[in-house]
Design a protein around this motif. Structure first.
Motif, PDB file in Angstrom:
ATOM      1  N   ILE A  18      71.336 104.060 127.377  1.00  0.00           N
ATOM      2  CA  ILE A  18      71.268 105.462 126.951  1.00  0.00           C
ATOM      3  C   ILE A  18      72.680 106.043 126.964  1.00  0.00           C
ATOM      4  CG2 ILE A  18      68.928 105.751 127.850  1.00  0.00           C
ATOM      5  CD1 ILE A  18      70.148 107.346 130.183  1.00  0.00           C
ATOM      6  N   GLU A  19      72.830 107.213 126.341  1.00  0.00           N
ATOM      7  CA  GLU A  19      74.121 107.881 126.291  1.00  0.00           C
ATOM      8  C   GLU A  19      73.915 109.386 126.210  1.00  0.00           C
ATOM      9  OE1 GLU A  19      76.152 106.729 122.758  1.00  0.00           O
ATOM     10  OE2 GLU A  19      74.435 107.156 121.454  1.00  0.00           O
ATOM     11  N   GLU A  20      74.954 110.144 126.524  1.00  0.00           N
ATOM     12  CA  GLU A  20      74.889 111.586 126.419  1.00  0.00           C
ATOM     13  C   GLU A  20      75.015 111.993 124.956  1.00  0.00           C
ATOM     14  OE1 GLU A  20      77.907 113.197 128.892  1.00  0.00           O
ATOM     15  OE2 GLU A  20      76.973 112.561 130.767  1.00  0.00           O
ATOM     16  N   LEU A  21      74.166 112.932 124.542  1.00  0.00           N
ATOM     17  CA  LEU A  21      74.154 113.387 123.158  1.00  0.00           C
ATOM     18  C   LEU A  21      74.513 114.858 123.042  1.00  0.00           C
ATOM     19  CD1 LEU A  21      70.896 111.631 121.857  1.00  0.00           C
ATOM     20  CD2 LEU A  21      73.264 110.858 121.643  1.00  0.00           C
ATOM     21  N   GLY A  22      75.356 115.337 123.944  1.00  0.00           N
ATOM     22  CA  GLY A  22      75.715 116.749 123.938  1.00  0.00           C
ATOM     23  C   GLY A  22      75.005 117.481 125.050  1.00  0.00           C
ATOM     24  N   SER A  23      74.862 118.788 124.901  1.00  0.00           N
ATOM     25  CA  SER A  23      74.242 119.586 125.945  1.00  0.00           C
ATOM     26  C   SER A  23      73.251 120.566 125.360  1.00  0.00           C
ATOM     27  CB  SER A  23      75.313 120.343 126.741  1.00  0.00           C
ATOM     28  OG  SER A  23      76.073 121.184 125.881  1.00  0.00           O
ATOM     29  N   ASP A  24      72.328 121.014 126.214  1.00  0.00           N
ATOM     30  CA  ASP A  24      71.324 121.987 125.840  1.00  0.00           C
ATOM     31  C   ASP A  24      71.995 123.343 125.657  1.00  0.00           C
ATOM     32  OD1 ASP A  24      69.217 123.690 125.565  1.00  0.00           O
ATOM     33  OD2 ASP A  24      68.018 122.792 127.161  1.00  0.00           O
ATOM     34  N   GLY A  25      71.767 123.963 124.516  1.00  0.00           N
ATOM     35  CA  GLY A  25      72.421 125.238 124.247  1.00  0.00           C
ATOM     36  C   GLY A  25      72.037 126.337 125.208  1.00  0.00           C
ATOM     37  N   ASP A  26      70.819 126.285 125.761  1.00  0.00           N
ATOM     38  CA  ASP A  26      70.343 127.342 126.645  1.00  0.00           C
ATOM     39  C   ASP A  26      70.883 127.186 128.062  1.00  0.00           C
ATOM     40  OD1 ASP A  26      68.893 128.424 124.560  1.00  0.00           O
ATOM     41  OD2 ASP A  26      67.135 127.186 124.994  1.00  0.00           O
ATOM     42  N   GLY A  27      70.589 126.048 128.670  1.00  0.00           N
ATOM     43  CA  GLY A  27      70.976 125.867 130.069  1.00  0.00           C
ATOM     44  C   GLY A  27      72.245 125.065 130.275  1.00  0.00           C
ATOM     45  N   GLY A  28      72.750 124.435 129.228  1.00  0.00           N
ATOM     46  CA  GLY A  28      73.957 123.639 129.356  1.00  0.00           C
ATOM     47  C   GLY A  28      73.752 122.257 129.946  1.00  0.00           C
ATOM     48  N   ALA A  29      72.473 121.845 130.133  1.00  0.00           N
ATOM     49  CA  ALA A  29      72.191 120.527 130.708  1.00  0.00           C
ATOM     50  C   ALA A  29      72.506 119.439 129.686  1.00  0.00           C
ATOM     51  CB  ALA A  29      70.729 120.440 131.130  1.00  0.00           C
TER      52      ALA A  29
END
Length: 220
Positions: free
Chosen positions: A166-177
């Motif tokens: 798996i890899e990081e695909l950016g962050s959640d716009g609301d919470g930044g997770a």
């Protein structure tokens, strides 16, 4: 000899007219015609396939071997058929947008015993379940995966990241997770060309449209 006569220490007649530039030297070093090799273009393609550690595209092969893409595609298809007809222990497959040689699935028990003898290299049940949630619901945050599974998945996510699945695909716009998704390596290990080829979700996970509801309940 008169005072005006000068004898040079260097003979200009022996100096080279042109020193090859670095790019010209490289071109000369790698200048070849694959058809001049004993096995021709097909053997040249095999030689390249034996050293790649990830699927290689037809375009990359064509560029490296200076062949038309259609010719490369034809050779690859013929090699795939030849390996199958001869019942070789390996096969040539098109996976994740490229071609690579794999051990044939018929010999999986032999390969598995060789690789895993004396060591535990398989993913745990917790890792497999977490990977499944991410694969079917990506991009998804760590907290939502935890909510779906009902347990903390921080350690498992780190394991999957370290394994390259798996890899990081950016962050959640609301919470930044951070949001996570599967990698091309994940597709390679499963022998899939794309995520569209994943098997039907049931009975391995709850229905897709219920996962968000389960996640919301877990966060309350």
């Amino acid at each position: 000899m008169s005072d005006l006569e000068v004898v040079s220490d260097h003979d200009d007649d022996h100096e080279p007219d042109h020193e090859p530039e670095p790019d010209e030297a490289a071109d000369e070093q790698f200048a070849f015609d694959v058809n001049d090799f004993p096995g021709g273009a097909r053997s040249a393609i095999e030689a390249v396939l034996m050293v790649v550690d990830e699927p290689i595209t037809e375009m990359s092969l064509a560029s490296a071997l200076e062949l038309p893409v259609d010719d490369v595609r034809g050779h690859l298809t013929e090699l795939e058929a030849e390996y199958a007809a001869d019942q070789r222990g390996f096969t040539l497959r098109s996976v994740a947008g490229g071609w690579r040689i794999y051990s044939r699935s018929d010999y999986a028990p032999v390969v598995e015993k060789f690789l895993l003898d004396g060591q535990q290299a398989k993913l745990t049940q917790a890792s497999l379940e977490t990977l499944a949630v991410i694969a079917y619901r990506q991009p998804i945050s760590r907290s939502r995966v935890s909510a779906v599974r009902g347990v903390n998945v921080d350690g498992v996510v780190r394991t999957l990241l370290n394994r390259g699945l798996i890899e990081e695909l950016g962050s959640d716009g609301d919470g930044g997770a951070f949001l996570y998704g599967t990698t091309d390596y994940f597709l390679q290990r499963l022998g899939l060309g794309s995520l569209d080829e994943l098997p039907a979700l049931a009975p391995y996970l709850p229905e897709v449209d219920l996962l968000d509801e389960i996640a919301e309940q877990g966060r309350r």
